[in-house]
Design an enzyme around this catalytic site. Structure first.
Site, PDB file in Angstrom:
ATOM      1  N   LYS A 196     126.370 -18.227 -14.346  1.00 16.17           N
ATOM      2  CA  LYS A 196     125.987 -17.884 -12.969  1.00 16.17           C
ATOM      3  C   LYS A 196     124.498 -18.101 -12.749  1.00 16.17           C
ATOM      4  O   LYS A 196     123.669 -17.343 -13.244  1.00 16.17           O
ATOM      5  CB  LYS A 196     126.313 -16.423 -12.641  1.00 16.17           C
ATOM      6  CG  LYS A 196     126.171 -16.125 -11.129  1.00 16.17           C
ATOM      7  CD  LYS A 196     126.054 -14.658 -10.831  1.00 16.17           C
ATOM      8  CE  LYS A 196     124.628 -14.164 -10.889  1.00 16.17           C
ATOM      9  NZ  LYS A 196     123.759 -14.736  -9.803  1.00 16.17           N
ATOM     10  N   GLU A 272     116.563 -11.221 -21.947  1.00 18.26           N
ATOM     11  CA  GLU A 272     115.153 -11.620 -21.871  1.00 18.26           C
ATOM     12  C   GLU A 272     114.652 -11.097 -20.539  1.00 18.26           C
ATOM     13  O   GLU A 272     115.043 -11.594 -19.488  1.00 18.26           O
ATOM     14  CB  GLU A 272     115.018 -13.143 -21.987  1.00 18.26           C
ATOM     15  CG  GLU A 272     113.599 -13.590 -22.316  1.00 18.26           C
ATOM     16  CD  GLU A 272     112.793 -13.912 -21.081  1.00 18.26           C
ATOM     17  OE1 GLU A 272     112.057 -13.004 -20.614  1.00 18.26           O
ATOM     18  OE2 GLU A 272     112.892 -15.039 -20.583  1.00 18.26           O
ATOM     19  N   CYS A 306     107.921 -14.521 -16.504  1.00 21.03           N
ATOM     20  CA  CYS A 306     108.104 -13.213 -17.141  1.00 21.03           C
ATOM     21  C   CYS A 306     106.999 -12.892 -18.141  1.00 21.03           C
ATOM     22  O   CYS A 306     106.654 -11.725 -18.347  1.00 21.03           O
ATOM     23  CB  CYS A 306     109.466 -13.146 -17.820  1.00 21.03           C
ATOM     24  SG  CYS A 306     109.811 -14.538 -18.905  1.00 21.03           S
ATOM     25  N   GLU A 403     105.306  -4.986 -13.344  1.00 14.41           N
ATOM     26  CA  GLU A 403     105.411  -6.442 -13.240  1.00 14.41           C
ATOM     27  C   GLU A 403     105.437  -6.841 -11.767  1.00 14.41           C
ATOM     28  O   GLU A 403     106.320  -6.415 -11.015  1.00 14.41           O
ATOM     29  CB  GLU A 403     106.673  -6.942 -13.939  1.00 14.41           C
ATOM     30  CG  GLU A 403     106.797  -8.450 -13.936  1.00 14.41           C
ATOM     31  CD  GLU A 403     108.031  -8.938 -14.683  1.00 14.41           C
ATOM     32  OE1 GLU A 403     107.925  -9.967 -15.380  1.00 14.41           O
ATOM     33  OE2 GLU A 403     109.087  -8.301 -14.566  1.00 14.41           O
TER      34      GLU A 403
END
Length: 505
Positions: A196, A272, A306, A403
């Protein structure tokens, strides 16, 4: 109802593909493009213009069931233990070749969908995807166990067998590269896949679906099902016919996937996740190189990385000199149309992400940090945000702890290495870090003290296909890339052989 088709004429763009691209954009299940069970679609938005690119089909829970069924059949009949490693390797290498043959079109689609500079998309993302698939094509016939001597009358051997059907969910920041990171080791080891892509950036995955078919993969081995996360992604995470799920994305969603995996069939999970990576600039560094790499660490892919190095800690006796050079580099970055050959930073991927980043910038200002550069929208069209640098920060500020996933960084001072280690490790994340020093002994000592899955020395965002990548703490579990990723997709069977007579009974 027939599956949808995506078409776009690139001939009017400043650079890139230069002609029309057209391909099926239905769900790719069992080797065919099909409409979804409920015929649902979503609209794609061009982040450069904030205008519609048209609609694509999205998967429902029932469509995930069909994809899993197709994958299971393929695994049991034409793939899995039925296709040799050599056969699997040839198909992966052929897919890599087809991606390279269509590299300009795929790069243009990636830029259109995601907003990244087309030159970067071609050199890094698309070429990187081909490199990863070729690498794992080479591994496909080299995944094997060991023979173990036990005693004179017995021995044992191990087999590394595929899990079966695996689910894979990827983010919107590196669509085609992440597709290869996931597909490569899964297919090399004989698994069938339900994949996906993000509903925001599905175009390159759908175009690659056509190439998967052209490469000759048996139907059902790879099923590509764009869909909304809390529908299609949740269905993958909860499905009892899936033996393992791999996810790249936010830490919050990673937690939800772990819960779903545990409450369904206790499927294996690799994650991750997010990061808030520190860049450590020591007083014995090459200042010019450190300034340029630090800027790259924040601004690559518009900050939507990331492992972005968004916390920069500079030794106090070089702070002013570094800041001067660093700001000069940041100011020189070309921001604009991703199809212009000189552009480095394009728009953020969506209105949602655009608003989220600007909200963080406002929080930074309200909490008392100094916005030294940027801090606003760039232009009036699309989702562009100025490169933004804060100073005068405190550890508890949101812009320091959370973040942001945008072109926003903070710069602070430190005085000694002991203090630096504490500052760098003061985060719930542990994905990456960087050390800039010409003293290799000092750099290695710091690298070993950092709680991060990747540490770069005198570089940043340097990803190599044969080197593992993954995080500590809340940045995830498991490793992508390199030989290490193969372990995520196999299960070890021990076989004991008795060469003697009956048991002592």
């Amino acid at each position: 109802m027939a599956p949808t088709t995506f078409s776009y004429d690139f001939s009017n763009e400043a650079s890139g593909f230069g002609k029309k691209s057209s391909f099926p954009s239905g769900l790719f299940i069992n080797g065919q493009f099909v409409d979804s069970v409920d015929s649902k679609t979503i609209e794609l938005i061009n982040p450069t213009t904030a205008k519609s690119l048209g609609h694509i089909t999205v998967a429902s829970e029932k469509d995930i069931d069909l994809a899993v069924e197709a994958a299971q059949k393929a695994f049991e009949t034409t793939w899995g233990l039925h296709a040799s490693g050599q056969e699997r390797g040839k198909l992966l290498i052929r897919l890599a070749e087809l991606i390279e043959e269509n590299i300009e079109e795929l790069a243009a689609l990636e830029s259109l969908d995601n907003g990244k500079a087309v030159a970067v998309a071609q050199a890094v993302d698309v070429q990187g995807a081909a490199d990863v698939l070729r690498y794992y094509g080479g591994w496909a016939d080299k995944v094997h166990g060991k023979t173990i001597e036990t005693d004179d009358a017995t021995f044992a051997y191990t087999r590394h067998e595929p899990i079966g059907v695996v689910g894979q969910i990827t983010p919107w920041n590196f669509p085609i590269w992440m597709l290869a990171w996931k597909l490569g080791p899964a297919l090399a080891t004989g698994n069938a896949v339900v994949f996906k892509p993000s509903e925001w950036t599905p175009l390159t995955a759908l175009r690659v679906a056509s190439l998967i078919k052209e490469a000759g993969f048996p139907p059902g081995v790879v099923n590509i099902v764009p869909g909304i996360g809390n529908i299609a992604g949740a269905a993958i995470s909860n499905h009892s016919g899936i033996g393992k799920v791999a996810f790249t994305g936010s830490t919050a969603v990673g937690r939800a996937i772990m819960k779903a995996a545990a409450s369904s069939n206790l499927k294996r999970v690799t994650l991750e996740l997010g990061g808030k990576s520190p860049t450590l600039v020591l007083d014995d560094c090459n200042l010019e190189n450190a300034a340029r790499w630090a800027a790259y660490g924040i601004l690559a892919n518009h900050g939507q990385v990331c492992c972005a190095g968004t916390r920069i800690y500079v030794q106090d006796n070089i702070y002013d000199k570094f800041l001067e050079k660093f700001l000069a580099v940041v100011k020189s970055v070309k921001l604009g149309d991703p199809f212009h050959p000189e552009t480095f930073q394009g728009p953020q991927v969506s209105k949602t992400q655009f608003d989220r980043i600007l909200n963080y910038i406002e929080h930074g200002k309200k909490e008392g940090a100094t916005c030294l550069l940027g801090g606003q929208q760039h232009g009036t069209e699309g989702y562009f945000i100025q490169p933004t640098i804060f100073t005068d920060i405190k550890p508890e500020m949101r812009i320091v702890k959370e973040e942001i996933f945008g072109p926003v960084g903070v710069v602070a001072k430190f005085s000694n290495d002991e203090e630096l280690i504490k500052l760098a490790n003061d985060t719930v994340y542990g994905l990456a870090a960087a050390v800039f020093s010409e003293n290799l002994s000092r750099a290695v000592k710091l690298a070993n003290a950092l709680k991060a899955g990747t540490v770069w020395v005198n570089t940043y965002n340097t990803i190599r296909t044969n080197v593992p990548f993954g995080g500590y703490k809340q940045s995830g579990q498991g490793r992508e890339l390199g030989e290490y990723a193969l372990d995520n997709y196999t299960q070890v069977k021990a076989v004991h052989i008795n060469l003697s007579g009956p048991p002592p009974i």
